[in-house]
Enzyme design. Structure first.
Site, mmCIF file in Angstrom:
data_model
loop_
_atom_site.group_PDB
_atom_site.id
_atom_site.type_symbol
_atom_site.label_atom_id
_atom_site.label_comp_id
_atom_site.label_asym_id
_atom_site.label_seq_id
_atom_site.Cartn_x
_atom_site.Cartn_y
_atom_site.Cartn_z
ATOM 1 N N LYS A 120 2.799 -15.358 32.424
ATOM 2 C CA LYS A 120 3.885 -15.742 31.526
ATOM 3 C C LYS A 120 3.895 -17.248 31.297
ATOM 4 O O LYS A 120 3.992 -17.726 30.157
ATOM 5 C CB LYS A 120 5.234 -15.301 32.090
ATOM 6 N N ASP A 153 9.333 -12.685 29.598
ATOM 7 C CA ASP A 153 10.204 -13.004 30.726
ATOM 8 C C ASP A 153 11.217 -11.873 30.891
ATOM 9 O O ASP A 153 11.087 -10.803 30.287
ATOM 10 C CB ASP A 153 10.893 -14.348 30.503
#
Length: 210
Positions: free
Chosen positions: A123, A141
Site C-alpha cells: 500500500k 487502505d
C-alpha cells in the site's frame, strides 16, 4: 454481492471528477522522501497527526542523510505523538540506511524496490508511485477495503483482492485520481460509524452491500 456495471462505474468516477478534478494527498510533503516517511508514519494514524509531527521534523531533517544524523532517539522525540512510534522510528532509520546504501539516497521508482525498504508494504509503495509519479496504482487502505465492496465498485475481502478488482474495473483514464477520490469519500462521507448516505452524491448508484 452486487456489483456496479461498467457504465455505472463511469458515472461514479465522473461525479467524483466534477466535484474534485485534481484531488491531492492530505499528507504534507516536499519531496519523494518526505512523502515516503509520512506514509510510513500514517499507518494506523491520521494524516493530521502525521502532519503535526512532521512539520518541525522536516525543517531540520528532510533527507535520509539528515535523518540518520538526527538518530533514532531524537527522531522518536518528534514522532512520539503518533501510534506505534517506536516501531516506525526503527523502520524509518532502516529505510534511510537502505536508501543510502542501495539507492544513492534517492527514493526508487519501482514497487519491488520500494517494498524492499523497512516498513514499506504494498500500500505504501503504491501511494508513493501514485502521488509522486502519477502512476496508475491503487493503494488499498482500510477506507477503500471497506467502501469499495459496499458501493459495488470492487469485490474481495483483502487489500490485494480489492486492489486487483479496482484496477480491472475502473477505466484507465480515472486511475490517476481514483485512489484519492475514494479515500476522501471514505474519510468524510461513507464513514465507518455513521455513513452520510442521505447526503451522498452516489446514493442512487451505490449497491449498499453489507
Amino acid at each position: 454481492m452486487n456489483l456496479l456495471s461498467s457504465q455505472q462505474i463511469v458515472q461514479v468516477m465522473e461525479r467524483f471528477k466534477s466535484r474534485n478534478p485534481s484531488p491531492e494527498s492530505e499528507l504534507v510533503w516536499t519531496s519523494p522522501f518526505t512523502l515516503l516517511v509520512s506514509v510510513v508514519l500514517s499507518a494506523q494514524a491520521t494524516d493530521k497527526s502525521v502532519n503535526k509531527a512532521t512539520e518541525p521534523l522536516y525543517k531540520i531533517a528532510d533527507t535520509p542523510e539528515k535523518i540518520l544524523e538526527l538518530g533514532e532517539e531524537k527522531l522518536i522525540e518528534f514522532i512520539k505523538s503518533i501510534g506505534l512510534y517506536k516501531t516506525k522510528a526503527r523502520n524509518i532509520m532502516g529505510l534511510c540506511q537502505k536508501l543510502m546504501s542501495d539507492f544513492d539516497g534517492k527514493v526508487p521508482r519501482s514497487r519491488e524496490d520500494l517494498m524492499s525498504l523497512p516498513g514499506v508494504g504494498r500500500k505504501t509503495a503504491n501511494v508513493v508511485l501514485n502521488v509522486v509519479w502519477g502512476e496508475h496504482t491503487m493503494p488499498v487502505d482500510t477506507h477503500l477495503l471497506r467502501i469499495c465492496p459496499k458501493i459495488g465498485l470492487a469485490e474481495g475481502s483483502t487489500p490485494e483482492a480489492v486492489e486487483k478488482s479496482l484496477i480491472e474495473r475502473i477505466p484507465d483514464q480515472y486511475m490517476e485520481h481514483a485512489h484519492h477520490w475514494l479515500i476522501l469519500h471514505g474519510r468524510y462521507v461513507c464513514k465507518a460509524r455513521s455513513p452520510e448516505c442521505n447526503n451522498c452524491f452516489l446514493d442512487d448508484l451505490c449497491c449498499h452491500n453489507e
